[in-house]
Design a protein around this motif. Sequence first.
Motif, PDB file in Angstrom:
ATOM      1  N   ALA A   1      31.052   2.177  14.177  1.00 11.14           N
ATOM      2  CA  ALA A   1      29.692   2.218  14.721  1.00 11.14           C
ATOM      3  C   ALA A   1      29.314   3.638  15.146  1.00 11.14           C
ATOM      4  CB  ALA A   1      29.572   1.266  15.901  1.00 11.14           C
ATOM      5  N   ASP A   2      30.301   4.440  15.541  1.00 12.67           N
ATOM      6  CA  ASP A   2      30.036   5.820  15.952  1.00 12.67           C
ATOM      7  C   ASP A   2      29.845   6.753  14.764  1.00 12.67           C
ATOM      8  OD1 ASP A   2      30.226   5.043  18.562  1.00 12.67           O
ATOM      9  OD2 ASP A   2      32.330   5.650  18.780  1.00 12.67           O
ATOM     10  N   MET A   3      30.339   6.357  13.584  1.00 12.94           N
ATOM     11  CA  MET A   3      30.258   7.217  12.405  1.00 12.94           C
ATOM     12  C   MET A   3      28.922   7.029  11.695  1.00 12.94           C
ATOM     13  SD  MET A   3      34.063   6.496  10.925  1.00 12.94           S
ATOM     14  CE  MET A   3      33.908   7.602   9.554  1.00 12.94           C
ATOM     15  N   LYS A   4      28.550   8.026  10.907  1.00 12.71           N
ATOM     16  CA  LYS A   4      27.334   7.926  10.109  1.00 12.71           C
ATOM     17  C   LYS A   4      27.731   7.394   8.734  1.00 12.71           C
ATOM     18  CE  LYS A   4      23.867  10.713  10.561  1.00 12.71           C
ATOM     19  NZ  LYS A   4      22.925  11.826  10.512  1.00 12.71           N
ATOM     20  N   ILE A   5      27.513   6.090   8.532  1.00 12.74           N
ATOM     21  CA  ILE A   5      27.867   5.450   7.261  1.00 12.74           C
ATOM     22  C   ILE A   5      26.723   4.551   6.828  1.00 12.74           C
ATOM     23  CG2 ILE A   5      30.356   5.508   7.591  1.00 12.74           C
ATOM     24  CD1 ILE A   5      30.242   2.633   8.541  1.00 12.74           C
ATOM     25  N   GLU A   6      26.843   4.017   5.625  1.00 14.89           N
ATOM     26  CA  GLU A   6      25.895   3.089   5.024  1.00 14.89           C
ATOM     27  C   GLU A   6      24.476   3.662   4.994  1.00 14.89           C
ATOM     28  OE1 GLU A   6      26.288   0.126   3.369  1.00 14.89           O
ATOM     29  OE2 GLU A   6      28.416   0.531   3.449  1.00 14.89           O
ATOM     30  N   ASN A   7      23.481   2.959   5.529  1.00 17.55           N
ATOM     31  CA  ASN A   7      22.076   3.339   5.369  1.00 17.55           C
ATOM     32  C   ASN A   7      21.745   4.671   6.025  1.00 17.55           C
ATOM     33  OD1 ASN A   7      21.440   1.117   3.843  1.00 17.55           O
ATOM     34  ND2 ASN A   7      20.919  -0.127   5.625  1.00 17.55           N
ATOM     35  N   ASP A   8      22.366   4.986   7.158  1.00 21.04           N
ATOM     36  CA  ASP A   8      22.104   6.270   7.812  1.00 21.04           C
ATOM     37  C   ASP A   8      22.517   7.431   6.912  1.00 21.04           C
ATOM     38  OD1 ASP A   8      21.199   4.925  10.057  1.00 21.04           O
ATOM     39  OD2 ASP A   8      23.184   4.944  11.003  1.00 21.04           O
ATOM     40  N   LEU A   9      23.679   7.295   6.286  1.00 18.71           N
ATOM     41  CA  LEU A   9      24.178   8.348   5.406  1.00 18.71           C
ATOM     42  C   LEU A   9      23.339   8.449   4.138  1.00 18.71           C
ATOM     43  CD1 LEU A   9      26.348  10.497   5.028  1.00 18.71           C
ATOM     44  CD2 LEU A   9      27.771   8.773   3.944  1.00 18.71           C
ATOM     45  N   ARG A  10      22.951   7.304   3.577  1.00 18.93           N
ATOM     46  CA  ARG A  10      22.098   7.317   2.383  1.00 18.93           C
ATOM     47  C   ARG A  10      20.770   8.006   2.674  1.00 18.93           C
ATOM     48  NH1 ARG A  10      23.555   1.882  -0.806  1.00 18.93           N
ATOM     49  NH2 ARG A  10      25.556   1.630   0.155  1.00 18.93           N
ATOM     50  N   ARG A  11      20.198   7.689   3.840  1.00 21.53           N
ATOM     51  CA  ARG A  11      18.929   8.305   4.226  1.00 21.53           C
ATOM     52  C   ARG A  11      19.089   9.810   4.398  1.00 21.53           C
ATOM     53  NH1 ARG A  11      18.168   5.580   8.601  1.00 21.53           N
ATOM     54  NH2 ARG A  11      17.562   3.723   7.467  1.00 21.53           N
ATOM     55  N   GLN A  12      20.211  10.243   4.966  1.00 22.20           N
ATOM     56  CA  GLN A  12      20.450  11.668   5.156  1.00 22.20           C
ATOM     57  C   GLN A  12      20.575  12.392   3.811  1.00 22.20           C
ATOM     58  OE1 GLN A  12      24.026  12.651   7.282  1.00 22.20           O
ATOM     59  NE2 GLN A  12      23.727  14.839   6.983  1.00 22.20           N
ATOM     60  N   VAL A  13      21.279  11.773   2.852  1.00 18.37           N
ATOM     61  CA  VAL A  13      21.431  12.383   1.529  1.00 18.37           C
ATOM     62  C   VAL A  13      20.072  12.532   0.862  1.00 18.37           C
ATOM     63  CG1 VAL A  13      22.361  12.000  -0.785  1.00 18.37           C
ATOM     64  CG2 VAL A  13      23.808  11.630   1.193  1.00 18.37           C
ATOM     65  N   LEU A  14      19.249  11.478   0.927  1.00 17.21           N
ATOM     66  CA  LEU A  14      17.922  11.556   0.320  1.00 17.21           C
ATOM     67  C   LEU A  14      17.042  12.586   1.018  1.00 17.21           C
ATOM     68  CD1 LEU A  14      17.227   7.783  -0.364  1.00 17.21           C
ATOM     69  CD2 LEU A  14      17.771   9.560  -2.012  1.00 17.21           C
ATOM     70  N   ASP A  15      17.150  12.686   2.335  1.00 16.83           N
ATOM     71  CA  ASP A  15      16.375  13.683   3.072  1.00 16.83           C
ATOM     72  C   ASP A  15      16.814  15.101   2.716  1.00 16.83           C
ATOM     73  OD1 ASP A  15      14.892  11.733   4.292  1.00 16.83           O
ATOM     74  OD2 ASP A  15      16.025  11.778   6.183  1.00 16.83           O
ATOM     75  N   ASP A  16      18.121  15.298   2.523  1.00 17.73           N
ATOM     76  CA  ASP A  16      18.627  16.613   2.143  1.00 17.73           C
ATOM     77  C   ASP A  16      18.097  17.023   0.775  1.00 17.73           C
ATOM     78  OD1 ASP A  16      20.002  16.770   4.512  1.00 17.73           O
ATOM     79  OD2 ASP A  16      21.949  16.220   3.639  1.00 17.73           O
ATOM     80  N   ILE A  17      18.101  16.084  -0.173  1.00 19.65           N
ATOM     81  CA  ILE A  17      17.585  16.386  -1.510  1.00 19.65           C
ATOM     82  C   ILE A  17      16.094  16.665  -1.449  1.00 19.65           C
ATOM     83  CG2 ILE A  17      17.180  15.402  -3.801  1.00 19.65           C
ATOM     84  CD1 ILE A  17      19.868  13.954  -3.501  1.00 19.65           C
ATOM     85  N   LYS A  18      15.369  15.901  -0.635  1.00 21.02           N
ATOM     86  CA  LYS A  18      13.927  16.100  -0.481  1.00 21.02           C
ATOM     87  C   LYS A  18      13.635  17.477   0.118  1.00 21.02           C
ATOM     88  CE  LYS A  18       9.961  13.969   1.767  1.00 21.02           C
ATOM     89  NZ  LYS A  18       9.551  12.911   2.703  1.00 21.02           N
TER      90      LYS A  18
END
Length: 119
Positions: A61-78
């Motif tokens: 729960a403390d780690m950035k995984i699943e949807n949070d990480l996917r959103r971060q990857v997409l935001d980085d590419i954007k």
Amino acid sequence: MVFILGVNFPERNLVKKSLEAFFGIGPFTSSRLLSRFHIHPTCKIGELANKQVLDLTAALADMKIENDLRRQVLDDIKRLKETGTYRGRRHALGLPARGQRTRTQTKTAVKLNRIDRRL
């Protein structure tokens, strides 16, 4: 069935493989989690004590995984596309962004670097 972060895992699955089922957790991270909570690498989900399951759930729960990480990857590419960097332009065109050759075998990169990425 054992619940870890709301996901049902069969009791016969290995703990290591079950942790790797989450997006953003690979072999190295799963090994570190197992060693942190003193769980043997060949231990199965059904053999875990309730405290160990709760500890694993709290750590995940403390780690950035699943949807949070996917959103971060997409935001980085954007962000790369908006700033107009070389990598951003390569992503926008669907070409390899990390120096791979383009003379042959660009089909894989075109599939991976679509504008609307579905991770």
